[in-house]
Motif scaffolding. Structure first.
Motif, PDB file in Angstrom:
ATOM      1  N   ILE A 163       0.838  -1.148  -0.004  1.00 56.48           N
ATOM      2  CA  ILE A 163       0.019   0.076  -0.004  1.00 56.48           C
ATOM      3  C   ILE A 163       0.846   1.449  -0.019  1.00 56.48           C
ATOM      4  O   ILE A 163       1.678   1.366   0.903  1.00 56.48           O
ATOM      5  N   ASP A 164       0.570   2.240  -0.870  1.00 56.54           N
ATOM      6  CA  ASP A 164       1.291   3.697  -0.842  1.00 56.54           C
ATOM      7  C   ASP A 164      -0.006   4.623  -0.867  1.00 56.54           C
ATOM      8  O   ASP A 164      -0.926   4.005  -1.337  1.00 56.54           O
ATOM      9  N   ASP A 165       0.462   5.727  -0.693  1.00 56.09           N
ATOM     10  CA  ASP A 165      -0.670   6.853  -0.685  1.00 56.09           C
ATOM     11  C   ASP A 165      -0.888   7.358  -2.103  1.00 56.09           C
ATOM     12  O   ASP A 165      -1.953   7.828  -2.455  1.00 56.09           O
ATOM     13  N   SER A 166      -0.002   7.418  -3.082  1.00 54.08           N
ATOM     14  CA  SER A 166      -0.073   7.742  -4.493  1.00 54.08           C
ATOM     15  C   SER A 166       0.987   7.164  -5.249  1.00 54.08           C
ATOM     16  O   SER A 166       1.991   6.856  -4.846  1.00 54.08           O
ATOM     17  N   THR A 199       7.666   5.572 -11.027  1.00 56.42           N
ATOM     18  CA  THR A 199       8.896   5.281 -10.866  1.00 56.42           C
ATOM     19  C   THR A 199       9.125   4.359  -9.775  1.00 56.42           C
ATOM     20  O   THR A 199       9.891   3.274  -9.760  1.00 56.42           O
ATOM     21  N   THR A 200       8.769   5.044  -8.460  1.00 54.54           N
ATOM     22  CA  THR A 200       9.200   4.522  -7.450  1.00 54.54           C
ATOM     23  C   THR A 200       8.219   3.115  -7.182  1.00 54.54           C
ATOM     24  O   THR A 200       8.822   2.326  -6.680  1.00 54.54           O
ATOM     25  N   SER A 201       7.145   3.356  -7.417  1.00 52.34           N
ATOM     26  CA  SER A 201       6.365   2.151  -7.195  1.00 52.34           C
ATOM     27  C   SER A 201       6.699   0.835  -8.228  1.00 52.34           C
ATOM     28  O   SER A 201       6.935  -0.351  -7.722  1.00 52.34           O
TER      29      SER A 201
HETATM   30  P1  AMP Z   1       6.562   8.085  -8.213  1.00 50.59           P
HETATM   31  O1  AMP Z   1       7.793   7.571  -8.340  1.00 50.59           O
HETATM   32  O2  AMP Z   1       6.764   9.470  -8.892  1.00 50.59           O
HETATM   33  O3  AMP Z   1       5.428   7.631  -8.610  1.00 50.59           O
HETATM   34  O4  AMP Z   1       6.264   8.623  -6.401  1.00 50.59           O
HETATM   35  C1  AMP Z   1       5.401   8.195  -5.768  1.00 50.59           C
HETATM   36  C2  AMP Z   1       5.870   8.565  -4.296  1.00 50.59           C
HETATM   37  O5  AMP Z   1       5.994   9.955  -4.142  1.00 50.59           O
HETATM   38  C3  AMP Z   1       4.650   7.911  -3.285  1.00 50.59           C
HETATM   39  O6  AMP Z   1       5.560   7.416  -2.410  1.00 50.59           O
HETATM   40  C4  AMP Z   1       4.350   9.307  -2.748  1.00 50.59           C
HETATM   41  O7  AMP Z   1       3.988   8.926  -1.248  1.00 50.59           O
HETATM   42  C5  AMP Z   1       5.260  10.311  -3.054  1.00 50.59           C
HETATM   43  N1  AMP Z   1       4.676  11.618  -3.234  1.00 50.59           N
HETATM   44  C6  AMP Z   1       3.435  11.764  -3.670  1.00 50.59           C
HETATM   45  N2  AMP Z   1       3.299  13.412  -4.003  1.00 50.59           N
HETATM   46  C7  AMP Z   1       4.557  13.957  -3.768  1.00 50.59           C
HETATM   47  C8  AMP Z   1       4.916  15.195  -3.797  1.00 50.59           C
HETATM   48  N3  AMP Z   1       4.093  16.322  -4.066  1.00 50.59           N
HETATM   49  N4  AMP Z   1       6.464  15.540  -3.229  1.00 50.59           N
HETATM   50  C9  AMP Z   1       6.980  14.246  -3.175  1.00 50.59           C
HETATM   51  N5  AMP Z   1       6.742  13.043  -3.031  1.00 50.59           N
HETATM   52  C10 AMP Z   1       5.414  12.927  -3.419  1.00 50.59           C
END
Ligand code: AMP
Length: 465
Positions: free
Chosen positions: A346-349, A354-356
């Protein structure tokens, strides 16, 4: 995104502001600053870096006086750099003035061009300076009149603190997009203002209430006075504060951000169920929702990823590339939780994805048999122009891909998001204040409450993660 804090009428104003900012550090790690007042003049210190690094005792000792405002910055408009660090301090016809701002103005560039055409000289590229120039040229007799007149001309999201030698003013924008709350010290009763109530816990202040959208509070030795100088608008609080930005221990209405996130996890388990053996979180942002998901799904919640709390802003990359190095520096899998199991993570968004994607690979490498990704908010499809740092629309993976396509990109066995209805209902229920319609959810829906034509610079906001 930024955090602001202010206090009026306490002999240790700067020290308490330092502590207040420390509790708001999650809202911005790029620069920190404090301006104080001793009733005659203003004193200021700002630097790039974390609150703890920027304010050694000797520096704090120079910020004398019984009122102070502070700021932690995470640049959204105007770029990074010491010139854009806040509080901004200027001298104008009424005396010295310090300003701390959280939010983004959507008509700042137009106003700036107009002001420059009339002779104003700007020292920074931050949109906050526009407000200062508008105050300087206003003909209002008092600071509060000038602030009201200046803000009557700006559009966008703002929570603001102004400090002059004899008074402090706090303002929340007419839609209430960015948060701001009022408290008072338990001992002595000095008023305190902060982006989030977590600041109050640390300095032994009690939360009085959140400022209403469009409210202006004037604090001086006569007490605290409330005004509503703007046209009444419909409330549009930022829903992403609940999803990601605020600290879980922050109080919102009759609940906490933790409760909102845990309940979102419960709703997510009902909306996007999955057969699995264990629920794990992406720490720290996914933890409360994972607890809720596990509870509602009747699955164990376990630690499947650990997080290093010592990741600095710069690090030395190894000469030979290590796979997923950036993410691995921050997160590492716990093999015993994952090996041979069907895992829900589970993640918030998901922003760029790339992180997921790296996390899914990491979980599989550590032995997970299946990896199901569940996100405790709807797909992030639209950039924020009101103060949250988001990349361009093209970089937001959900703006151009379906859930199935994203799942394939992540190499996940399945992917599920919380619905916007589910999110709005949950926040409204837990907080008890805002009705389900009272949110800004432009990042999910594309429904922007303040219409504007995107400018080239606002379209190119970088994501700092
Ligand atoms: P990504 O790899 O770009 O999909 O980044 C996803 C991660 O970024 C998730 O673990 C979120 O918790 C985090 N995240 C979401 N919004 C922001 C934000 N505005 N600034 C930094 N991190 C964020």
């Amino acid at each position: 995104m930024c955090g602001i804090f202010g206090i009026f009428g306490h002999e240790e104003a700067a020290n308490l502001t330092y502590l207040g900012l420390h509790a708001l550090q999650h809202r911005g790690q790029e620069s920190a600053g404090i301006a104080s007042s001793d009733g005659r003049g203003l004193y200021v210190h700002r630097e790039m870096g974390l609150v703890q690094e920027v304010f050694p005792q000797a520096v704090l000792g120079r910020l004398v006086g019984s009122a102070a405002i502070g700021h932690v910055r995470y640049s959204t408009a105007g770029g990074s750099g010491i010139k854009n660090a806040q509080p901004l301090v200027v001298d104008f016809s009424m005396g010295s003035l310090a300003v701390a701002h959280n939010g983004n103005l959507t008509n700042a560039e137009g106003l700036r061009k107009e002001l420059e055409g009339r002779g104003s000289i700007f020292q920074s590229s931050a949109d906050t300076e526009t407000i200062v120039h508008l105050i300087a040229i206003s003909r209002g007799q008092t600071l509060e009149k000038r602030v009201a007149e200046a803000l009557g001309q700006v559009e966008g999201a703002y929570s603001l603190l102004f400090l002059m030698p004899d008074r402090m003013i706090a303002v929340r924008d007419p839609l209430g997009i960015r948060p701001l709350c009022l408290g008072k010290l338990k001992k002595g009763g000095a008023p305190v203002i902060a982006s989030e109530s977590v600041s109050f816990d640390l300095i032994e202040a009690e939360l009085d209430r959140e400022l209403s959208p469009g409210e202006m509070l004037v604090m001086d030795w006569g007490g605290v006075r409330s005004y509503f100088p703007f046209r009444r608008e419909e409330r549009r609080e930022c829903i992403f504060e609940h999803v990601y930005f605020s600290r879980p221990d922050t109080r919102v209405g009759k609940g906490t951000v933790y409760e909102v996130r845990r309940r979102c996890g419960e709703v997510l388990a009902r909306e996007a169920p999955v057969e699995a053996d264990v629920v794990v979180a992406v720490p720290d942002s996914g933890v409360p929702a994972a607890i809720g998901f596990a509870r509602a799904a009747g699955l164990p919640f376990e630690v499947g990823l650990t997080r290093s709390h010592y990741v600095g802003r710069t690090f030395i990359e190894p000469q030979q590339t290590i796979r997923h190095f950036g993410v691995r520096l921050k997160l590492n899998p716990v093999r015993s939780t994952l090996e041979g199991r069907r895992v829900v993570v589970i993640d918030d968004s998901i922003v760029r994805g790339t992180t997921s994607r790296k996390i899914v690979k990491m979980l599989r490498d550590a032995g997970a048999r299946e990896v199901h990704v569940r996100i405790s908010s709807p797909p992030t499809r639209w950039p924020c122009y009101y103060g949250i740092d988001t990349p361009t629309r093209g970089e937001l993976i959900a703006s151009s891909h379906t859930s199935e396509q994203i799942a394939r990109y992540l190499t996940a066995d399945s992917l599920g998001y919380l619905t916007l209805d589910g999110l709005q209902q949950t926040v409204a229920e837990v907080t008890g204040g805002t009705t389900p319609g009272g949110f800004c959810h432009a990042c999910f829906s594309g429904s922007y409450p303040i219409p504007f034509a995107p400018t080239p610079s606002s379209r190119q906001l970088p994501l700092l993660s």
